[in-house]
Every structure is written in C-alpha cells, then in structure tokens.
Motif scaffolding. Structure first.
Motif, PDB file in Angstrom:
ATOM      1  N   SER A  58       0.833  -1.197   0.000  1.00 18.49           N
ATOM      2  CA  SER A  58       0.000   0.000   0.000  1.00 18.49           C
ATOM      3  C   SER A  58       0.869   1.249   0.000  1.00 18.49           C
ATOM      4  CB  SER A  58      -0.887  -0.010   1.248  1.00 18.49           C
ATOM      5  OG  SER A  58      -1.559   1.204   1.404  1.00 18.49           O
ATOM      6  N   GLU A  60       0.141   3.574   2.013  1.00 11.77           N
ATOM      7  CA  GLU A  60       0.032   4.028   3.393  1.00 11.77           C
ATOM      8  C   GLU A  60       1.281   3.662   4.190  1.00 11.77           C
ATOM      9  OE1 GLU A  60      -2.414   5.874   4.529  1.00 11.77           O
ATOM     10  OE2 GLU A  60      -3.488   5.732   2.636  1.00 11.77           O
ATOM     11  N   TYR A  85      -9.063  -4.689   5.823  1.00 16.60           N
ATOM     12  CA  TYR A  85      -8.228  -3.653   5.223  1.00 16.60           C
ATOM     13  C   TYR A  85      -6.928  -3.424   5.991  1.00 16.60           C
ATOM     14  CZ  TYR A  85     -10.916  -1.352   8.828  1.00 16.60           C
ATOM     15  OH  TYR A  85     -11.528  -1.056  10.016  1.00 16.60           O
ATOM     16  N   LEU A  98      -2.583  -0.026   6.434  1.00 16.61           N
ATOM     17  CA  LEU A  98      -3.859  -0.016   5.741  1.00 16.61           C
ATOM     18  C   LEU A  98      -3.645  -0.422   4.288  1.00 16.61           C
ATOM     19  CD1 LEU A  98      -5.406   3.324   7.038  1.00 16.61           C
ATOM     20  CD2 LEU A  98      -6.014   1.004   7.694  1.00 16.61           C
ATOM     21  N   VAL A  99      -4.506  -1.297   3.784  1.00 18.57           N
ATOM     22  CA  VAL A  99      -4.370  -1.800   2.412  1.00 18.57           C
ATOM     23  C   VAL A  99      -5.747  -1.803   1.756  1.00 18.57           C
ATOM     24  CG1 VAL A  99      -3.736  -3.800   1.012  1.00 18.57           C
ATOM     25  CG2 VAL A  99      -2.439  -3.263   3.055  1.00 18.57           C
ATOM     26  N   ASN A 100      -5.823  -1.268   0.541  1.00 18.25           N
ATOM     27  CA  ASN A 100      -7.060  -1.299  -0.232  1.00 18.25           C
ATOM     28  C   ASN A 100      -6.903  -2.380  -1.293  1.00 18.25           C
ATOM     29  OD1 ASN A 100      -9.336  -0.872  -1.697  1.00 18.25           O
ATOM     30  ND2 ASN A 100      -8.882   1.233  -2.267  1.00 18.25           N
ATOM     31  N   GLU A 101      -7.433  -3.554  -1.017  1.00 17.06           N
ATOM     32  CA  GLU A 101      -7.264  -4.691  -1.927  1.00 17.06           C
ATOM     33  C   GLU A 101      -8.096  -4.569  -3.190  1.00 17.06           C
ATOM     34  OE1 GLU A 101      -6.636  -8.436  -0.700  1.00 17.06           O
ATOM     35  OE2 GLU A 101      -5.402  -7.819   0.980  1.00 17.06           O
ATOM     36  N   SER A 102      -9.118  -3.716  -3.200  1.00 15.45           N
ATOM     37  CA  SER A 102      -9.946  -3.593  -4.388  1.00 15.45           C
ATOM     38  C   SER A 102      -9.295  -2.711  -5.447  1.00 15.45           C
ATOM     39  CB  SER A 102     -11.316  -3.015  -4.009  1.00 15.45           C
ATOM     40  OG  SER A 102     -11.166  -1.696  -3.528  1.00 15.45           O
ATOM     41  N   SER A 103      -8.278  -1.979  -5.061  1.00 15.03           N
ATOM     42  CA  SER A 103      -7.609  -1.076  -6.001  1.00 15.03           C
ATOM     43  C   SER A 103      -6.547  -1.832  -6.774  1.00 15.03           C
ATOM     44  CB  SER A 103      -6.980   0.098  -5.252  1.00 15.03           C
ATOM     45  OG  SER A 103      -6.287   0.905  -6.148  1.00 15.03           O
ATOM     46  N   TRP A 106      -2.568   0.400  -8.000  1.00 18.40           N
ATOM     47  CA  TRP A 106      -1.352   0.555  -7.226  1.00 18.40           C
ATOM     48  C   TRP A 106      -0.464  -0.616  -7.532  1.00 18.40           C
ATOM     49  CZ3 TRP A 106      -1.340   5.261  -5.831  1.00 18.40           C
ATOM     50  CH2 TRP A 106      -2.491   5.898  -5.406  1.00 18.40           C
TER      51      TRP A 106
END
Length: 106
Positions: A58, A60, A85, A98-103, A106
C-alpha cells in the motif's frame, strides 16, 4: 523528506521515518528493504534477507506500535484477522498497514 517524495522510485529501509513520510507525500508504493529487528545483532558478512527488497502492499505508511487490545472484548486481538483492510507491515512483523485490496492501479 519532501525531496525524497519527488523521486520516481522510492526504496525505503526498515524503520525509516524519512522513507515513510516521503512515501505518504508522494502517494507511491515503495520498495522496502527489511532489516533485522533492533534486538538482533548484525554480524559482518551476514547474508542479506531474501529477497533483499519487497514491494509494500500500500501507499500508506506502516504503523509500528499499534494497540492490539480490544476494549469491547477485553482481550488482545489479531488486527489483521478481524479487519479486511489491515495487513502486517513488510518490514516489521508486529506493525500494521492499511491496504485497499480492491484497487488494482497501485
């Protein structure tokens, strides 16, 4: 820190506050060079970690001292198990990120 954030590629050493701030300012997913924990002694000629660099999941920054205590449950919890997340940091096994796996961009 600002100068680091203007780089096209960012390689961050483990526990690097400068690297994490630059990563946050740039909005880039850095390459992280893990290092031994502070209480492990490094010896001359010791082999580097394999692989020597890993891509952070991420943009973040890592949070190296999270509280694992859940007040409602009155016990410690594994944060990366209860929240989809949150993941463990690449460089510090006890830290979270924090990780946004749907994106996928990146």
């Amino acid at each position: 820190m600002y100068l680091l954030s203007t780089c096209d590629v960012l390689v961050t050493s483990g526990f690097s506050t400068f690297g994490y701030v630059a990563q946050g300012l740039a909005g880039r997913r850095p390459w992280v060079m893990p290092r031994p924990s502070p209480w492990e002694e490094w010896a001359e000629g010791q082999a580097p970690a394999e692989p020597p660099c890993r891509r952070a999941p991420s943009v973040e920054p890592s949070f190296h001292s999270p509280s694992y205590y859940d007040c409602a449950a009155r016990r410690d919890v594994e944060l990366d198990k209860v929240a989809p997340y949150i993941r463990r940091c690449v460089d510090v096994s006890w830290g979270i990120q924090l990780v946004n796996e749907s994106s996928t961009r990146w």
